[in-house]
Scaffold this motif. Structure first.
Motif, PDB file in Angstrom:
ATOM      1  N   ALA A 194     -22.924  -1.394  18.563  1.00  0.00           N
ATOM      2  CA  ALA A 194     -21.535  -1.752  18.276  1.00  0.00           C
ATOM      3  C   ALA A 194     -20.941  -0.735  17.305  1.00  0.00           C
ATOM      4  O   ALA A 194     -19.779  -0.340  17.428  1.00  0.00           O
ATOM      5  N   ALA A 195     -21.776  -0.283  16.336  1.00  0.00           N
ATOM      6  CA  ALA A 195     -21.302   0.711  15.372  1.00  0.00           C
ATOM      7  C   ALA A 195     -20.977   2.028  16.079  1.00  0.00           C
ATOM      8  O   ALA A 195     -20.021   2.717  15.724  1.00  0.00           O
ATOM      9  N   VAL A 237     -26.078  -4.609  17.165  1.00  0.00           N
ATOM     10  CA  VAL A 237     -25.240  -4.245  16.021  1.00  0.00           C
ATOM     11  C   VAL A 237     -25.171  -2.727  15.892  1.00  0.00           C
ATOM     12  O   VAL A 237     -24.112  -2.142  15.652  1.00  0.00           O
ATOM     13  N   LEU A 257     -22.694 -10.008   7.115  1.00  0.00           N
ATOM     14  CA  LEU A 257     -24.058  -9.730   7.557  1.00  0.00           C
ATOM     15  C   LEU A 257     -24.792  -8.903   6.493  1.00  0.00           C
ATOM     16  O   LEU A 257     -25.953  -9.158   6.165  1.00  0.00           O
ATOM     17  N   ARG A 258     -24.068  -7.928   5.918  1.00  0.00           N
ATOM     18  CA  ARG A 258     -24.700  -7.078   4.906  1.00  0.00           C
ATOM     19  C   ARG A 258     -25.084  -7.900   3.679  1.00  0.00           C
ATOM     20  O   ARG A 258     -26.132  -7.695   3.085  1.00  0.00           O
ATOM     21  N   PHE A 303     -33.793  -4.910  11.427  1.00  0.00           N
ATOM     22  CA  PHE A 303     -32.563  -4.592  10.699  1.00  0.00           C
ATOM     23  C   PHE A 303     -32.812  -3.595   9.564  1.00  0.00           C
ATOM     24  O   PHE A 303     -31.866  -3.088   8.974  1.00  0.00           O
ATOM     25  N   ALA A 347     -30.692  -8.509  18.379  1.00  0.00           N
ATOM     26  CA  ALA A 347     -29.566  -8.625  17.447  1.00  0.00           C
ATOM     27  C   ALA A 347     -29.311  -7.294  16.748  1.00  0.00           C
ATOM     28  O   ALA A 347     -28.186  -6.780  16.765  1.00  0.00           O
ATOM     29  N   ALA A 348     -30.387  -6.706  16.161  1.00  0.00           N
ATOM     30  CA  ALA A 348     -30.222  -5.457  15.418  1.00  0.00           C
ATOM     31  C   ALA A 348     -29.767  -4.321  16.339  1.00  0.00           C
ATOM     32  O   ALA A 348     -28.910  -3.521  15.973  1.00  0.00           O
ATOM     33  N   TYR A 378     -23.511  -2.706   9.315  1.00  0.00           N
ATOM     34  CA  TYR A 378     -23.362  -4.162   9.348  1.00  0.00           C
ATOM     35  C   TYR A 378     -22.024  -4.550   8.732  1.00  0.00           C
ATOM     36  O   TYR A 378     -21.580  -3.911   7.766  1.00  0.00           O
ATOM     37  N   ASN A 379     -21.410  -5.601   9.256  1.00  0.00           N
ATOM     38  CA  ASN A 379     -20.156  -6.044   8.640  1.00  0.00           C
ATOM     39  C   ASN A 379     -20.459  -6.756   7.319  1.00  0.00           C
ATOM     40  O   ASN A 379     -21.618  -7.045   7.013  1.00  0.00           O
TER      41      ASN A 379
END
Lengths: 263, 268
Positions: free
Chosen positions: B45-46, B42, A203-204, A191, B38-39, A199-200
């Motif tokens: 998705a962006a 995400v 999550l952020r 991440f 997961a990362a 990130y939403n």
């Protein structure tokens, strides 16, 4: 402090001698780290061939972020990963006994007794990325203060990565056979290299305050791209110090439970 | 032939039993493989927040691609560096040389046993995921394509095994081979489509990648499953995959024959 540095220098000289006798491995490791950086950039290349920006970050801003992440991550991988990844092995096999007997702080010894020079030297690959990004970003002219703050935040980023990994590998004190726990760290660090804006909100927040991986490269890069912001710098330094304190606490709390292996 | 089956069947069964002893490790090890996704999800998705289709792929297809790639990797990814290096460096290989079996087929049986169990765990996980998030993934319903995917996965496993085995043979010449292993892993991961779908690369690079064996370790079976290939591409792909399986199988055996002549049984 001077004594610790002298000890570290001895370790470093040993590793240097060893590395120079296996030169091919050194060059291969350097190539691998640079190669992974290229693959990471290629992912962005694929994405930016399709979209113009990523959650508000332009391609060159993302390149700057990627370079910053590479700088922090490879330094961390070169200096700390070869050491921290051994901790669970030391606990499992009882080799920790020998570490505890050494006339130097055990956490210090466990953190820096080896250096992976191939990984460490690949941090140089971040510099062209940062330079290219800087040249293409309109109005990018950092002052000496910006650069100093950037370097400071890079160190804070390394400290956060170190704390996260130390806290995670220390779980081995409680669950000796949990070989999978290290996988948790490698999943979390994924991440770190992306713009936090993707990130939403919840999550952020988690990735800033609970597992502070999203700020590691994002804050130093944003600071350089959008100007020095005292509050952000203070926030990151604060989080880094707090993370170090918490990780150290977890490690020593675990160490108290260490029972050595049956011999 | 039957004695061969019995011998390697026994090695396969022994490894199955051995792995089954550490069931928690088996399940945890396989499931944590999915965490780094997961990362990645995400991030994509962006990208899809801006466009409905990226390079002709829908978000559902991309999600399915990454999950399937991860699942397939745990069935296909072969890493023998530590085991074989130890056999060669510590002289343990002498034990196998005295046995009436081929070192290559022995390891193939052992790794196949490991991967069979991984496949079972991963299949259960995918089934649960598919039921929980019904409609969010692309489910291939054509039995012919499913059959071809399975065949291609088997060939992909064999190619992946041969590459890993050949790389390990360098331990006969070199004192440490982990860096060589990592180098192979990097090329395999990137050029097999483990990081992003190869089809999203610029056409020239994509077509060049299709000439390399790595594309047949992951990319090809996944594309069959997603129904992204035309009849011609399927035929060409299988031709390449079978060809690489043959060539790399022979290469692995040749590397073994060359290497074992240098074996000194140090420490045995």
């Amino acid at each position: 402090m001077a004594r610790l540095f002298r000890i570290w220098w001895c370790f470093f000289k040993n590793v240097l001698a060893e590395t120079m006798s296996y030169r091919l491995n050194f060059f291969l490791m350097m190539t691998i780290h640079v190669g992974w950086f290229a693959v990471y950039l290629a992912t962005y290349g694929v994405i930016f061939s399709q979209v113009k920006d990523l959650a508000g970050w332009s391609p060159y801003e993302v390149l700057f972020l990627a370079g910053t992440w590479q700088l922090i991550f490879t330094t961390f991988v070169g200096i700390f990963v070869p050491n921290l990844s051994n901790i669970s092995w030391f606990i499992k096999t009882g080799e920790m006994d020998f570490v505890l007997c050494k006339p130097v702080g055990s956490l210090f010894y466990l953190s820096i007794n080896r250096v992976e020079l191939g990984g460490l030297s690949s941090m140089l690959s971040a510099i062209p990325a940062l330079a290219i990004a800087g040249r293409h970003l309109p109005g990018f002219a950092p002052t000496a203060w910006d650069l100093a703050a950037y370097c400071l935040l890079i160190l804070a980023g390394i400290a956060i990565l170190y704390s996260l990994m130390l806290a995670i590998v220390s779980i081995a004190f409680w669950a000796t056979r949990a070989s999978a726990v290290q996988g948790l760290f490698w999943a979390i660090q994924e991440f770190g290299g992306y713009p936090a804006a993707i990130y939403n909100r919840p999550l952020r927040w988690v990735l800033t305050f609970i597992i502070p991986v999203a700020i590691i490269a994002n804050l130093p890069a944003s600071m350089m791209l959008k100007g020095l912001d005292g509050a952000s710098v203070a926030l990151m330094l604060g989080i880094a110090v707090l993370a170090l304190v918490v990780a150290r606490f977890v490690f020593y709390a675990g160490l108290k439970r260490y029972q050595s292996a049956s011999s | 032939m039957t004695s061969g089956l019995r011998k390697y069947g026994a090695a396969y069964r022994l490894k199955l039993q051995d792995t089954m002893e550490y069931r928690a490790n088996l399940v945890l090890g396989n499931l944590t493989q999915f965490l780094p996704l997961a990362a990645v999800l995400v991030l994509w998705a962006a990208v899809y927040r801006q466009r409905a289709m990226v390079a002709g792929w829908s978000f559902t297809e991309v999600i399915t691609y990454f999950i399937a790639a991860r699942a397939a990797s745990s069935m296909l990814w072969v890493s023998l560096t530590q085991d074989i290096e130890k056999d060669i460096k510590d002289g343990l290989l002498a034990k196998y040389l005295l046995m009436p079996l081929s070192y290559f087929w022995y390891w193939l049986s052992v790794v196949a046993a490991e991967k069979t169990l991984n496949a079972v765990v991963v299949a259960c996980f995918l089934l649960a995921l598919g039921l929980a998030y019904h409609g969010r993934f692309f489910i291939q319903a054509d039995p012919a394509l499913l059959g071809l995917t399975a065949l291609s996965l088997l060939l992909a496993f064999f190619i992946s095994f041969c590459m890993a085995f050949t790389v390990c043979m360098s331990a006969f010449w070199m004192s440490e081979i982990w860096a060589v292993g990592f180098t192979k892993d990097m090329f395999q991961e990137a050029l097999s489509g483990g990081i992003f779908p190869l089809m999203m690369l610029p056409p020239a690079i994509y077509h060049a990648a299709l000439w390399l064996p790595f594309a047949y370790c992951l990319h090809f079976p996944l594309m069959i499953y997603l129904g992204k290939l035309t009849g011609d591409e399927l035929a060409r792909g299988f031709l390449f995959q079978a060809g690489y399986a043959l060539v790399l199988g022979l290469l692995a055996q040749a590397a073994w024959r060359l290497g074992v002549r240098r074996f000194e049984a140090v420490g045995a």
